[in-house]
Design a protein around this motif. Structure first.
Motif, PDB file in Angstrom:
ATOM      1  N   HIS A  49       0.827  -1.209   0.000  1.00  0.00           N
ATOM      2  CA  HIS A  49       0.000   0.000   0.000  1.00  0.00           C
ATOM      3  C   HIS A  49       0.862   1.260   0.000  1.00  0.00           C
ATOM      4  N   ASP A  50       2.109   1.118  -0.385  1.00  0.00           N
ATOM      5  CA  ASP A  50       3.044   2.240  -0.452  1.00  0.00           C
ATOM      6  C   ASP A  50       2.683   3.154  -1.625  1.00  0.00           C
ATOM      7  N   GLU A  51       2.707   4.444  -1.386  1.00  0.00           N
ATOM      8  CA  GLU A  51       2.375   5.432  -2.426  1.00  0.00           C
ATOM      9  C   GLU A  51       3.312   5.304  -3.629  1.00  0.00           C
ATOM     10  N   ARG A  52       4.568   4.957  -3.385  1.00  0.00           N
ATOM     11  CA  ARG A  52       5.522   4.789  -4.494  1.00  0.00           C
ATOM     12  C   ARG A  52       5.122   3.637  -5.400  1.00  0.00           C
ATOM     13  N   LEU A  53       4.596   2.569  -4.816  1.00  0.00           N
ATOM     14  CA  LEU A  53       4.126   1.448  -5.622  1.00  0.00           C
ATOM     15  C   LEU A  53       2.943   1.874  -6.481  1.00  0.00           C
ATOM     16  N   GLU A  54       2.061   2.665  -5.913  1.00  0.00           N
ATOM     17  CA  GLU A  54       0.900   3.159  -6.665  1.00  0.00           C
ATOM     18  C   GLU A  54       1.356   3.949  -7.904  1.00  0.00           C
ATOM     19  N   TRP A  55       2.320   4.845  -7.714  1.00  0.00           N
ATOM     20  CA  TRP A  55       2.836   5.646  -8.834  1.00  0.00           C
ATOM     21  C   TRP A  55       3.602   4.772  -9.822  1.00  0.00           C
ATOM     22  N   ALA A  56       4.295   3.740  -9.329  1.00  0.00           N
ATOM     23  CA  ALA A  56       5.026   2.829 -10.220  1.00  0.00           C
ATOM     24  C   ALA A  56       4.057   2.045 -11.103  1.00  0.00           C
ATOM     25  N   ILE A  57       2.949   1.584 -10.521  1.00  0.00           N
ATOM     26  CA  ILE A  57       1.929   0.875 -11.302  1.00  0.00           C
ATOM     27  C   ILE A  57       1.358   1.802 -12.365  1.00  0.00           C
ATOM     28  N   LEU A  58       1.097   3.041 -12.006  1.00  0.00           N
ATOM     29  CA  LEU A  58       0.570   4.017 -12.962  1.00  0.00           C
ATOM     30  C   LEU A  58       1.581   4.277 -14.076  1.00  0.00           C
ATOM     31  N   ALA A  59       2.852   4.421 -13.719  1.00  0.00           N
ATOM     32  CA  ALA A  59       3.897   4.648 -14.731  1.00  0.00           C
ATOM     33  C   ALA A  59       4.023   3.446 -15.661  1.00  0.00           C
ATOM     34  N   GLY A  60       3.931   2.240 -15.109  1.00  0.00           N
ATOM     35  CA  GLY A  60       3.976   1.037 -15.939  1.00  0.00           C
ATOM     36  C   GLY A  60       2.814   0.966 -16.898  1.00  0.00           C
ATOM     37  N   SER A  61       1.647   1.319 -16.422  1.00  0.00           N
ATOM     38  CA  SER A  61       0.457   1.330 -17.277  1.00  0.00           C
ATOM     39  C   SER A  61       0.611   2.357 -18.400  1.00  0.00           C
ATOM     40  N   LEU A  62       1.176   3.503 -18.073  1.00  0.00           N
ATOM     41  CA  LEU A  62       1.421   4.546 -19.072  1.00  0.00           C
ATOM     42  C   LEU A  62       2.407   4.059 -20.124  1.00  0.00           C
ATOM     43  N   ALA A  63       3.498   3.437 -19.695  1.00  0.00           N
ATOM     44  CA  ALA A  63       4.508   2.949 -20.633  1.00  0.00           C
ATOM     45  C   ALA A  63       3.941   1.872 -21.553  1.00  0.00           C
ATOM     46  N   ILE A  64       3.232   0.910 -20.982  1.00  0.00           N
ATOM     47  CA  ILE A  64       2.635  -0.164 -21.786  1.00  0.00           C
ATOM     48  C   ILE A  64       1.666   0.432 -22.805  1.00  0.00           C
ATOM     49  N   GLY A  65       0.852   1.365 -22.354  1.00  0.00           N
ATOM     50  CA  GLY A  65      -0.125   1.982 -23.251  1.00  0.00           C
ATOM     51  C   GLY A  65       0.532   2.737 -24.394  1.00  0.00           C
ATOM     52  N   LEU A  66       1.554   3.506 -24.084  1.00  0.00           N
ATOM     53  CA  LEU A  66       2.234   4.273 -25.129  1.00  0.00           C
ATOM     54  C   LEU A  66       2.928   3.365 -26.137  1.00  0.00           C
ATOM     55  N   PHE A  67       3.597   2.318 -25.649  1.00  0.00           N
ATOM     56  CA  PHE A  67       4.286   1.396 -26.558  1.00  0.00           C
ATOM     57  C   PHE A  67       3.320   0.539 -27.362  1.00  0.00           C
ATOM     58  N   GLY A  68       2.113   0.335 -26.861  1.00  0.00           N
ATOM     59  CA  GLY A  68       1.133  -0.477 -27.575  1.00  0.00           C
ATOM     60  C   GLY A  68       0.212   0.317 -28.476  1.00  0.00           C
ATOM     61  N   LEU A  69      -0.235   1.466 -28.002  1.00  0.00           N
ATOM     62  CA  LEU A  69      -1.241   2.215 -28.748  1.00  0.00           C
ATOM     63  C   LEU A  69      -0.660   3.124 -29.833  1.00  0.00           C
ATOM     64  N   LEU A  70       0.432   3.797 -29.538  1.00  0.00           N
ATOM     65  CA  LEU A  70       0.987   4.739 -30.519  1.00  0.00           C
ATOM     66  C   LEU A  70       1.426   4.080 -31.826  1.00  0.00           C
ATOM     67  N   PRO A  71       2.183   2.976 -31.785  1.00  0.00           N
ATOM     68  CA  PRO A  71       2.554   2.343 -33.055  1.00  0.00           C
ATOM     69  C   PRO A  71       1.342   1.853 -33.852  1.00  0.00           C
ATOM     70  N   ALA A  72       0.352   1.303 -33.157  1.00  0.00           N
ATOM     71  CA  ALA A  72      -0.849   0.832 -33.854  1.00  0.00           C
ATOM     72  C   ALA A  72      -1.585   2.008 -34.489  1.00  0.00           C
ATOM     73  N   TYR A  73      -1.674   3.118 -33.783  1.00  0.00           N
ATOM     74  CA  TYR A  73      -2.324   4.312 -34.322  1.00  0.00           C
ATOM     75  C   TYR A  73      -1.570   4.820 -35.554  1.00  0.00           C
ATOM     76  N   ARG A  74      -0.266   4.936 -35.443  1.00  0.00           N
ATOM     77  CA  ARG A  74       0.543   5.498 -36.529  1.00  0.00           C
ATOM     78  C   ARG A  74       0.624   4.595 -37.748  1.00  0.00           C
ATOM     79  N   ARG A  75       0.846   3.306 -37.530  1.00  0.00           N
ATOM     80  CA  ARG A  75       1.138   2.415 -38.655  1.00  0.00           C
ATOM     81  C   ARG A  75      -0.036   1.577 -39.131  1.00  0.00           C
ATOM     82  N   VAL A  76      -1.086   1.471 -38.322  1.00  0.00           N
ATOM     83  CA  VAL A  76      -2.132   0.518 -38.683  1.00  0.00           C
ATOM     84  C   VAL A  76      -3.469   1.201 -38.941  1.00  0.00           C
TER      85      VAL A  76
END
Length: 136
Positions: A45-72
């Motif tokens: 329940h550490d606040e740093r873990l909460e922000w790390a999960i959010l950052a991971g979700s952001l990274a996964i989303g950017l690496f998955g959604l942007l290439p599909a948007y641009r190229r597909v």
């Protein structure tokens, strides 16, 4: 299916999983907080873990959604859903700093991010570029 298409599909799956786990984490943590602290795993329940999960979700989303948007598929709807979802999640994290309930923000944000990845997967599958067959 091209190797890049497979990678994008896996990133969408990872994004869906990360957002769902984030929502579950945020729902379950308040219920288990006392027991977890007593058991020595209060770091969940550490606040740093909460922000790390959010950052991971952001990274996964950017690496998955942007290439599909641009190229597909070129549809911005997925990106808008994702951005709104991330904003809701950030709002939820900031709400806790002001001792406000974060659950409405987190639930809405997770639903929007999952919707973005599901929509992205649908658009990629519907796209003519992705649906060509290979000989052999």
């Amino acid at each position: 299916m091209k190797a890049t298409d497979t990678v994008l599909k896996k990133l969408d799956s990872a994004g869906i999983a990360a957002s769902t786990l984030c929502a579950i984490h945020c729902v379950v943590m308040p219920l288990l907080l006392g027991g977890l602290t007593a058991a020595g795993v209060g770091w969940l329940h550490d606040e740093r873990l909460e922000w790390a999960i959010l950052a991971g979700s952001l990274a996964i989303g950017l690496f998955g959604l942007l290439p599909a948007y641009r190229r597909v598929h070129g549809h911005k709807g997925c990106l808008w859903l994702f951005c709104l979802g991330i904003l809701c999640m950030i709002s939820g994290r900031l709400a806790t700093l002001r001792s406000l309930p974060d659950m409405p923000f987190i639930a809405c944000g997770a639903a929007l991010i999952v919707s973005a990845h599901v929509s992205n997967r649908y658009l990629c599958a519907r796209c003519g570029q992705c649906n060509h067959s290979h000989d052999g």
